[in-house]
Design an enzyme around this catalytic site. Structure first.
Site, PDB file in Angstrom:
ATOM      1  N   ASP A 278       0.864  -1.175   0.000  1.00 23.46           N
ATOM      2  CA  ASP A 278       0.000   0.000   0.000  1.00 23.46           C
ATOM      3  C   ASP A 278       0.906   1.233   0.000  1.00 23.46           C
ATOM      4  OD1 ASP A 278      -1.897   1.980   0.503  1.00 23.46           O
ATOM      5  OD2 ASP A 278      -3.056   0.707   1.857  1.00 23.46           O
ATOM      6  N   ARG A 280      -0.210   4.377  -0.103  1.00 27.06           N
ATOM      7  CA  ARG A 280      -0.975   5.591   0.246  1.00 27.06           C
ATOM      8  C   ARG A 280      -0.482   6.245   1.529  1.00 27.06           C
ATOM      9  NH1 ARG A 280      -6.878   3.129   0.149  1.00 27.06           N
ATOM     10  NH2 ARG A 280      -5.672   1.434   1.055  1.00 27.06           N
TER      11      ARG A 280
END
Ligand SMILES: Nc1nc2c(ncn2[C@@H]2O[C@H](COP(=O)(O)OP(=O)(O)OP(=O)(O)O)[C@@H](O)[C@H]2O)c(=O)[nH]1
Ligand SMILES: [Zn+2]
Length: 345
Positions: A278, A280
């Protein structure tokens, strides 16, 4: 002038970018003609993300190498541009045995290398760069490129009323621009988000799920359910962040889907492409809330990283579970998110 936005555009266009002492160009977009000009004698080495180097079995060749550190692959006489393009493309891993043997070498400026790879990700490109021995007209500093990868400051660009299908309540749409990379993000204010801690959803862009109704994920139903819950409460805030594919960009997410067609799960596919599970970050979401005058939220999510990300930026966050029924296409994906990515029930 936004140097990082210039640099991102230059990488996408297949041009050279200077990141402090390094000059790089994206393997994905640099053409043979361009390389013949800037690297006539074929000396440019190849900068990979640590995760991609690990997928190629290269990460442990140097003492300092780890899956998170950039890795520089030495240029060999047989390593022509076409071979390098095949090497960095995870979709080709299943076609044949990879070329080799490859050897890594030391990086003179690992921070600039890491920042240059972050820039490639911001551009939505594969994390693989030619390291050139020329100068570039587009230049950024390591600090600018690093900040562009994790934008944390926004200005409000525009706002307007927006009638939305399925909502009786009036909505307002607010366009915001991140200062670090010029990217545009949106807040949708449903009704009158009242009270100290409005019901809030941080939604990461998913073109396939949000627009085309893809059944591979739960994004579309989560988006629509969030708006309904906000309406039922009389108000709420939806932040629509342009973090397609958990921050790897649209083409890379579709590459990840291609790998999933070959049997990899959602986490393995990201690693094989050279990304973290991930990519983000939620500093931008916190900045958007602040721009709206909000310091406390009740957040519709099953993702503990979103809660931690907002809390780390000083936004008081209470979780409201946001689980939608699975379908036969996304059940495995949702299980992997629980077992590998720490998603809550
Ligand atoms: N890289 C990658 N991204 C995906 C995949 N499936 C969905 N996405 C992206 O994942 C993001 C949504 O993440 P989710 O995990 O569904 O939700 P979340 O935002 O982490 O957590 P919730 O708040 O609980 O929904 C969107 O940006 C999607 O484009 C996939 O297989 N690979
Ligand atoms: Zn999705």
């Amino acid at each position: 002038m936004n140097c990082a936005a210039d640099a991102i555009a230059a990488l996408r266009a297949g041009r050279a970018v200077g990141v402090d002492s390094l000059t790089v160009a994206a393997v994905e977009t640099a053409t043979d003609e361009f390389l013949a000009l800037v690297d006539a004698d074929g000396r440019a080495s190849v900068l990979l993300s640590g995760a991609r180097a690990a997928a190629l079995g290269l990460a442990n060749q140097r003492e300092s190498a780890s899956a998170r550190e950039p890795v520089l692959v030495q240029r060999e006489p047989w390593l022509d541009p076409g071979t390098v393009r095949g090497l960095v493309d995870a979709g080709r891993d299943f076609d044949r045995f990879g070329p080799g043997p490859l050897r890594t070498k030391g990086l003179t400026d690992p921070d600039a290398a890491r920042a240059a790879l972050a820039l490639a990700r911001s551009a939505g490109l594969m994390p693989a760069l030619w390291l050139l021995e020329t100068d570039a007209s587009v230049r950024v500093t390591t600090a600018e490129a690093t900040a562009a990868a994790r934008p944390a400051h926004v200005t409000i660009a525009a706002r307007a009323g927006l009638p939305v299908e399925g909502l009786a309540t009036k909505a307002q749409i607010v366009a915001m621009r991140a200062e670090e990379d010029g990217s545009e993000h949106v807040a949708l204010l449903v009704g009158a988000p009242a009270g100290k801690a409005p019901l809030t959803r941080i939604h990461s862009e998913c073109l396939t799920g949000d627009v085309f109704g893809s059944l591979k994920c739960d994004c579309g139903p989560q988006l629509r359910a969030a708006l309904q819950l906000m309406e039922a409460e009389g108000g709420g805030i939806l932040l629509y962040l342009r973090q397609e594919g958990r921050g790897i960009g649209l083409a890379n997410k579709i590459r990840a889907y291609g790998l999933q067609d070959r049997g990899l799960d959602t986490v393995e596919a990201n690693h094989r492409l050279g990304f973290a599970d991930d990519e983000r970050d939620y500093a931008l979401a916190a900045a958007m809330l602040r721009a709206l005058g909000v310091n406390e939220v009740r957040l519709l999510t099953n993702n503990p990283a979103k809660l931690a990300g907002l809390e780390a930026q000083g936004i008081t966050t209470e979780r409201v579970a946001h689980r939608l029924p699975a379908n036969p296409h996304n059940a495995h994906y949702l299980n992997v998110k629980r077992s590998k990515s720490g998603h809550l029930d």
